[in-house]
Design a protein around this motif. Sequence first.
Motif, PDB file in Angstrom:
ATOM      1  N   LYS A  50       3.727   1.107 -12.541  1.00  0.00           N
ATOM      2  CA  LYS A  50       3.039   0.008 -11.527  1.00  0.00           C
ATOM      3  C   LYS A  50       2.705   0.711 -10.412  1.00  0.00           C
ATOM      4  N   ASP A  51       1.442   0.504 -10.029  1.00  0.00           N
ATOM      5  CA  ASP A  51       0.798   0.846  -8.755  1.00  0.00           C
ATOM      6  C   ASP A  51       1.142   2.552  -8.443  1.00  0.00           C
ATOM      7  N   GLY A  52       1.255   3.262  -9.585  1.00  0.00           N
ATOM      8  CA  GLY A  52       1.188   4.494  -9.438  1.00  0.00           C
ATOM      9  C   GLY A  52       2.763   5.124  -9.611  1.00  0.00           C
ATOM     10  N   ASP A  53       3.757   4.246  -9.434  1.00  0.00           N
ATOM     11  CA  ASP A  53       5.150   4.614  -9.624  1.00  0.00           C
ATOM     12  C   ASP A  53       5.687   4.525 -11.110  1.00  0.00           C
ATOM     13  N   PRO A  66       0.662  -1.172   0.110  1.00  0.00           N
ATOM     14  CA  PRO A  66       0.101   0.094  -0.169  1.00  0.00           C
ATOM     15  C   PRO A  66       0.679   1.368  -0.107  1.00  0.00           C
ATOM     16  N   ARG A  67       2.011   1.297  -0.171  1.00  0.00           N
ATOM     17  CA  ARG A  67       3.092   2.366  -0.048  1.00  0.00           C
ATOM     18  C   ARG A  67       2.814   3.086   1.067  1.00  0.00           C
ATOM     19  N   ASP A  92      -1.684 -10.977  -8.626  1.00  0.00           N
ATOM     20  CA  ASP A  92      -2.518 -10.759  -9.856  1.00  0.00           C
ATOM     21  C   ASP A  92      -2.354 -11.797 -11.209  1.00  0.00           C
TER      22      ASP A  92
END
Length: 168
Positions: A142-145, A32-33, A75
Motif C-alpha cells: 500500500k502506497d509503496g510499502d 505523503p511519507r 478512497d
Amino acid sequence: MILVKLRNLRHEDKEAVIAMLGDPQVMRFLGPRRALTEGEAGAWFGNALVNPDRFAIANAESDEFIGFCGVKQIDGVLDFGYFIRSEFWGNGIAAKACELAVERLSSEIDLETVQVFIADDNVASQKVAQKLGWQATYNDSKDGDDGRYYRITLQSGVNPTPKAYDSN
C-alpha cells in the motif's frame, strides 16, 4: 502511566498537531511519507476541524493533545489508523487509544469492513496489533510499502486495569 481519553479536535490543539505533522518520524508511514510543511500542516488541521473523522487522543488528566486514532474514509474505503506525537511513544498509548476507539466504533460501524494496513518496517504498530489480538489476514503493499492487512477484533490482550478513561 499516562491515562488517555478520546475527544474531538479543538482549536487549542493546533500547535501540537502542526508540530506532530512536521515530525518526520511520525509521518514516516503516513500520507505523503514525509514531514508536512507548516503550511500543509495548517491546512490539514483546518480541514480536520471542519471535517472531523479520527478521534483526538488526549491525556485524561491534563487534556493535552497526544495524537489521533480511529477510522477515516480514504478512497472510498474505511481505514483504521493512529498517529501519536513522538515524545509520547513507548508509553502504551497506541494500544489504549485503539482499544477505546474500537469499543466506541463497534456500535457505529461494521468493523469487518474496516482496513488496517501495517507496513513491514512499522514494527511498533505490529506490536500494537499483536497486543490487541488483531489477526494478520494477508500480505500486500500500500502506497509503496510492503506489509500486512489486519482484522480488528474486540477481544484484546490489553490489561483492562488501570482503566483508561474515555470522555468527550
